[in-house]
Design a protein around this motif. Structure first.
Motif, PDB file in Angstrom:
ATOM      1  N   SER A   9       0.855  -1.181   0.000  1.00 23.32           N
ATOM      2  CA  SER A   9       0.000   0.000   0.000  1.00 23.32           C
ATOM      3  C   SER A   9       0.896   1.238   0.000  1.00 23.32           C
ATOM      4  O   SER A   9       2.107   1.143   0.236  1.00 23.32           O
ATOM      5  N   LEU A  10       0.296   2.385  -0.271  1.00 23.40           N
ATOM      6  CA  LEU A  10       1.078   3.626  -0.214  1.00 23.40           C
ATOM      7  C   LEU A  10       1.615   3.869   1.197  1.00 23.40           C
ATOM      8  O   LEU A  10       2.690   4.450   1.372  1.00 23.40           O
ATOM      9  N   LEU A  11       0.871   3.417   2.215  1.00 24.08           N
ATOM     10  CA  LEU A  11       1.337   3.566   3.596  1.00 24.08           C
ATOM     11  C   LEU A  11       2.574   2.723   3.861  1.00 24.08           C
ATOM     12  O   LEU A  11       3.479   3.128   4.600  1.00 24.08           O
ATOM     13  N   ASP A  12       2.593   1.513   3.253  1.00 21.78           N
ATOM     14  CA  ASP A  12       3.778   0.649   3.414  1.00 21.78           C
ATOM     15  C   ASP A  12       4.994   1.269   2.726  1.00 21.78           C
ATOM     16  O   ASP A  12       6.114   1.233   3.251  1.00 21.78           O
ATOM     17  N   ALA A  13       4.756   1.826   1.539  1.00 22.08           N
ATOM     18  CA  ALA A  13       5.867   2.380   0.764  1.00 22.08           C
ATOM     19  C   ALA A  13       6.348   3.717   1.325  1.00 22.08           C
ATOM     20  O   ALA A  13       7.543   4.030   1.253  1.00 22.08           O
ATOM     21  N   TYR A  14       5.420   4.488   1.866  1.00 18.71           N
ATOM     22  CA  TYR A  14       5.760   5.819   2.390  1.00 18.71           C
ATOM     23  C   TYR A  14       5.214   5.958   3.808  1.00 18.71           C
ATOM     24  O   TYR A  14       4.125   6.509   4.019  1.00 18.71           O
ATOM     25  N   PRO A  15       5.911   5.443   4.809  1.00 14.46           N
ATOM     26  CA  PRO A  15       5.426   5.469   6.199  1.00 14.46           C
ATOM     27  C   PRO A  15       5.116   6.875   6.699  1.00 14.46           C
ATOM     28  O   PRO A  15       4.308   7.036   7.624  1.00 14.46           O
ATOM     29  N   GLY A  16       5.705   7.883   6.074  1.00 15.49           N
ATOM     30  CA  GLY A  16       5.437   9.250   6.506  1.00 15.49           C
ATOM     31  C   GLY A  16       3.989   9.667   6.293  1.00 15.49           C
ATOM     32  O   GLY A  16       3.527  10.666   6.865  1.00 15.49           O
ATOM     33  N   LEU A  17       3.254   8.889   5.482  1.00 17.82           N
ATOM     34  CA  LEU A  17       1.848   9.212   5.235  1.00 17.82           C
ATOM     35  C   LEU A  17       0.929   8.726   6.355  1.00 17.82           C
ATOM     36  O   LEU A  17      -0.271   9.031   6.331  1.00 17.82           O
ATOM     37  N   SER A  18       1.467   7.978   7.321  1.00 16.78           N
ATOM     38  CA  SER A  18       0.609   7.378   8.349  1.00 16.78           C
ATOM     39  C   SER A  18      -0.113   8.434   9.177  1.00 16.78           C
ATOM     40  O   SER A  18      -1.272   8.255   9.564  1.00 16.78           O
ATOM     41  N   GLY A  19       0.582   9.546   9.453  1.00 14.71           N
ATOM     42  CA  GLY A  19      -0.068  10.604  10.217  1.00 14.71           C
ATOM     43  C   GLY A  19      -1.220  11.228   9.450  1.00 14.71           C
ATOM     44  O   GLY A  19      -2.294  11.502  10.007  1.00 14.71           O
ATOM     45  N   VAL A  20      -1.017  11.443   8.137  1.00 16.06           N
ATOM     46  CA  VAL A  20      -2.085  11.977   7.285  1.00 16.06           C
ATOM     47  C   VAL A  20      -3.245  10.995   7.253  1.00 16.06           C
ATOM     48  O   VAL A  20      -4.421  11.381   7.353  1.00 16.06           O
ATOM     49  N   TRP A  21      -2.922   9.698   7.106  1.00 17.28           N
ATOM     50  CA  TRP A  21      -3.952   8.658   7.058  1.00 17.28           C
ATOM     51  C   TRP A  21      -4.781   8.664   8.340  1.00 17.28           C
ATOM     52  O   TRP A  21      -6.017   8.598   8.289  1.00 17.28           O
ATOM     53  N   SER A  22      -4.114   8.736   9.491  1.00 17.89           N
ATOM     54  CA  SER A  22      -4.826   8.713  10.775  1.00 17.89           C
ATOM     55  C   SER A  22      -5.731   9.933  10.940  1.00 17.89           C
ATOM     56  O   SER A  22      -6.868   9.819  11.418  1.00 17.89           O
ATOM     57  N   LEU A  23      -5.228  11.083  10.523  1.00 22.95           N
ATOM     58  CA  LEU A  23      -6.017  12.311  10.651  1.00 22.95           C
ATOM     59  C   LEU A  23      -7.250  12.258   9.754  1.00 22.95           C
ATOM     60  O   LEU A  23      -8.365  12.570  10.187  1.00 22.95           O
TER      61      LEU A  23
END
Length: 479
Positions: free
Chosen positions: A146-160
């Motif tokens: 997933s994009l989250l796996d490839a770019y862990p920095g997106l996890s905060g955006v995903w959670s928000l």
């Protein structure tokens, strides 16, 4: 392109029989809603010739003039200024025509009045949830990841975004409680309190309720013990519609009964407390459990019917949804979709609705290419764009129904595309924009087949409309 809204409003007033023939006036997203004293005084032909008017019809005692999103508000304001009419809500206008409505129409009106005010919150939540699904779905953009796996920095955006998306669904009973209390004549703030009561953190959510009911990990259902004789399950109703809808009606009846009997000097002290205590107790002890089981039975029955005859059921729904929009019955499906999402984890109804809208837009787009008159082309192009973003009334009333054959082509495309996605078990996780952006709200693994259905909904209506072009041009010439 600018319009003389004052002149357009004046012509509409004259065409519907003059200001003395209008009892009340309101508007929704695309239509003027008028309660007329005598509908026989309407000059339909003159009305159809007015700039911006895309269609007109009467339904359940309410005369409706289709104008389009945005413009309808300006025409309405001009109409109020010219006639001296008081501003009214759609519910007010419908109520004045209620004596002309049968029981089914009155039921549909209740669903419409309750869900239309909160629909923007539901759609926004659905779109945000769709964005999150795309970010977190493995294999959607990158093989095996997933994009989250490839770019862990997106996890905060995903959670928000996930928190923003879930808010409307977690607190849906509070939204429904507010809108339903307003519709049923109760206190809106008490409706919100009752809705929040049903999703209180001390109550089990659906996930924990399922674990406790099944006895997993040693979990058991907690209860409120009242006087040693009454046991009430500590269960919440996040995302559910029927419990709060029924409970708010009961609450409104209790509140109105009390207000008529309690002296004004102590109303503020007595009425809210007694209303919430009684309605809250009934909601948790009686209404909630019964409504939950009723909702589960209804959704299970609907799923069972579609499982028994998926193609037939899908084609019937696809062909009949647009006619239901004309009657207003389509508002009932908002509750069905939300109930399916709460109990089944997704809805198969909303994807078919989105494809129906796309089919209407595609037929209108074909009419843009078929028509030779500049006015007809302008009407078709703007109506098609509106339908592709979920507002189909301009396309249906201004173009497709006017010439009939494009409307039949759209129904055919809708029916066939509904059958395609139903056979492939396409589901939506939320309600979003019912048009081309709809794929965002589809379960990520189902998006490819939904896009196939979307292609059918575009190509079939356009192909049929082109095939019937000579007959349609003959109609245009005679119009």
């Amino acid at each position: 392109m600018s319009h003389d809204f004052q002149r357009i409003a004046a012509r509409i007033v004259e065409a519907v029989g003059g200001k003395n023939n209008i009892q009340q006036a309101a508007h929704c997203i695309t239509r003027l809603r008028l309660s007329l004293r005598d509908e026989r005084r309407v000059d339909g032909e003159t009305l159809r010739q007015i700039e911006l008017v895309k269609g007109h019809f009467s339904n359940g005692g309410v005369y409706q003039v289709v104008i389009g999103s945005g413009d309808v508000e300006r025409v309405y304001e001009s109409m109020l200024a010219q006639t001296g009419l008081q501003r009214a809500t759609v519910a007010d206008v419908k109520a004045s025509g209620g004596s002309k409505q049968n029981k089914l129409q009155q039921l549909v009106k209740v669903f419409s009045d309750v869900f239309m005010p909160i629909l923007p919150a539901i759609i926004v939540a659905g779109l945000l949830m769709g964005v999150n699904n795309l970010l977190g779905s493995p294999g959607m953009f990158i093989a095996g990841k997933s994009l989250l796996d490839a770019y862990p920095g997106l996890s905060g955006v995903w959670s928000l975004i996930n928190m923003m998306a879930n808010t409307s669904f977690v607190f849906l009973p509070a939204l429904v409680g507010w809108s339903a209390a307003k519709r049923f004549g109760g206190s809106e703030i008490l409706g919100i309190v009752l809705g929040l009561l049903l999703v209180h953190p001390d109550l089990l959510n659906a996930w924990n309720y399922g674990k406790a009911a099944a006895g997993l990990d040693g979990a058991s259902l907690p209860y409120f013990e009242l006087f040693g004789v009454l046991h009430i399950e500590k269960v919440g109703y996040q995302g559910q519609i029927l419990p709060i809808l029924i409970a708010t009606w009961v609450m409104s009846q209790i509140e109105q009964w009390l207000r008529a009997r309690v002296h004004n000097s102590v109303q503020l002290l007595i009425v809210p407390i007694v209303t919430i205590v009684i309605s809250g107790l009934l909601a948790l002890a009686v209404i909630g459990p019964l409504a939950r089981h009723l909702g589960m039975a209804l959704t299970t029955g609907l799923v069972h019917i579609f499982n028994l005859a998926p193609v037939l059921g899908a084609m019937l729904f696809g062909a009949l949804y647009a006619p239901m929009v004309i009657t207003g019955m389509h508002h009932m499906f908002i509750a069905v979709d939300l109930q399916l999402i709460a109990s089944q984890g997704g809805t198969f109804i909303w994807p078919m609705i989105a494809l129906s809208n796309i089919a209407q837009g595609s037929a209108a787009l074909a009419m843009f290419l078929v028509a030779r008159d500049n006015n007809d082309k302008s009407m078709a192009s703007t109506s098609a764009l509106s339908a592709y973003f979920g507002i189909t009334e301009p396309a249906m009333f201004g173009v497709n129904l006017r010439f009939k054959l494009p409307f039949y082509a759209a129904l055919t495309g809708s029916a066939l595309s509904a059958a395609v996605i139903t056979l492939n078990h396409v589901r939506a996780l939320a309600i979003g924009v019912g048009g081309l952006p709809a794929f965002i709200s589809i379960v990520p693994q189902h998006i490819p087949m939904f896009l196939v259905g979307m292609l059918v909904a575009i190509m079939v209506p356009m192909g049929m409309t082109f095939a019937l072009a000579s007959r349609i041009r003959a109609q245009l010439a005679a119009a």
